[in-house]
Motif scaffolding. Structure first.
Motif, PDB file in Angstrom:
ATOM      1  N   CYS A   1       0.838  -1.200   0.000  1.00  0.00           N
ATOM      2  CA  CYS A   1       0.000   0.000   0.000  1.00  0.00           C
ATOM      3  C   CYS A   1       0.876   1.254   0.000  1.00  0.00           C
ATOM      4  O   CYS A   1       1.849   1.334   0.754  1.00  0.00           O
TER       5      CYS A   1
ATOM      6  N   CYS B   1      -7.491  -1.500   1.470  1.00  0.00           N
ATOM      7  CA  CYS B   1      -6.327  -1.906   2.260  1.00  0.00           C
ATOM      8  C   CYS B   1      -6.782  -2.314   3.670  1.00  0.00           C
ATOM      9  O   CYS B   1      -7.505  -1.568   4.337  1.00  0.00           O
TER      10      CYS B   1
ATOM     11  N   GLY C   1      -5.664   2.439  -9.995  1.00  0.00           N
ATOM     12  CA  GLY C   1      -4.753   2.322  -8.861  1.00  0.00           C
ATOM     13  C   GLY C   1      -4.836   3.496  -7.906  1.00  0.00           C
ATOM     14  O   GLY C   1      -4.202   3.503  -6.856  1.00  0.00           O
TER      15      GLY C   1
ATOM     16  N   LEU D   1      -1.519   2.936  -6.273  1.00  0.00           N
ATOM     17  CA  LEU D   1      -0.935   1.599  -6.266  1.00  0.00           C
ATOM     18  C   LEU D   1       0.027   1.440  -7.437  1.00  0.00           C
ATOM     19  O   LEU D   1      -0.197   1.996  -8.514  1.00  0.00           O
TER      20      LEU D   1
END
Ligand code: FES
Length: 120
Positions: A42, A82, A94, A104
């Protein structure tokens, strides 16, 4: 360098498949018939983002007066959440939904003859 990941038929819709390549943990996931690959780190505090839930984004339905008519789940917009602090990331881009400065690391999976590959 291109790496073999798995057979395309091994991927199930919205089920994370894990692979370790070049010292990276990578989650590969099929969402709405598209394959995505993301690093299991993360961008917030390096939590194992691929272990989080994968879910449809909840949107508010508004009437013409911008009054709420309740919410709905958007099948086209799917997020990974997450597990450490709950940041939600759009599986396609992302980007973090709440704060786009967090993104991401994604890879571009390729399918050749029914086999999935990632280039790192
Ligand atoms: S480490 Fe992922 S939200 Fe904080």
């Amino acid at each position: 360098m291109e790496h073999y990941v798995c057979e395309q038929t091994e991927l199930e819709e919205r089920k994370m498949y894990y692979v370790a390549l070049e010292g990276l943990e990578i989650g590969v996931i099929l969402v709405n018939d598209q394959i995505h690959a993301i690093e299991n780190t993360c961008p917030h505090f390096e939590g194992p983002v691929c272990l989080g839930n994968v879910s449809e984004r909840v949107r508010m339905r508004m009437d013409e007066n911008r009054m709420s008519e309740g919410d709905y789940h958007s099948k086209e917009e799917v997020n990974v959440v997450c597990p450490w602090h709950g940041f939600e990331f759009d599986i396609k881009s992302g980007e973090c939904i709440a704060d786009p400065q967090f993104v991401l690391r994604k890879f571009n999976p390729q399918v050749k003859d029914g086999k999935v590959y990632i280039t790192i």
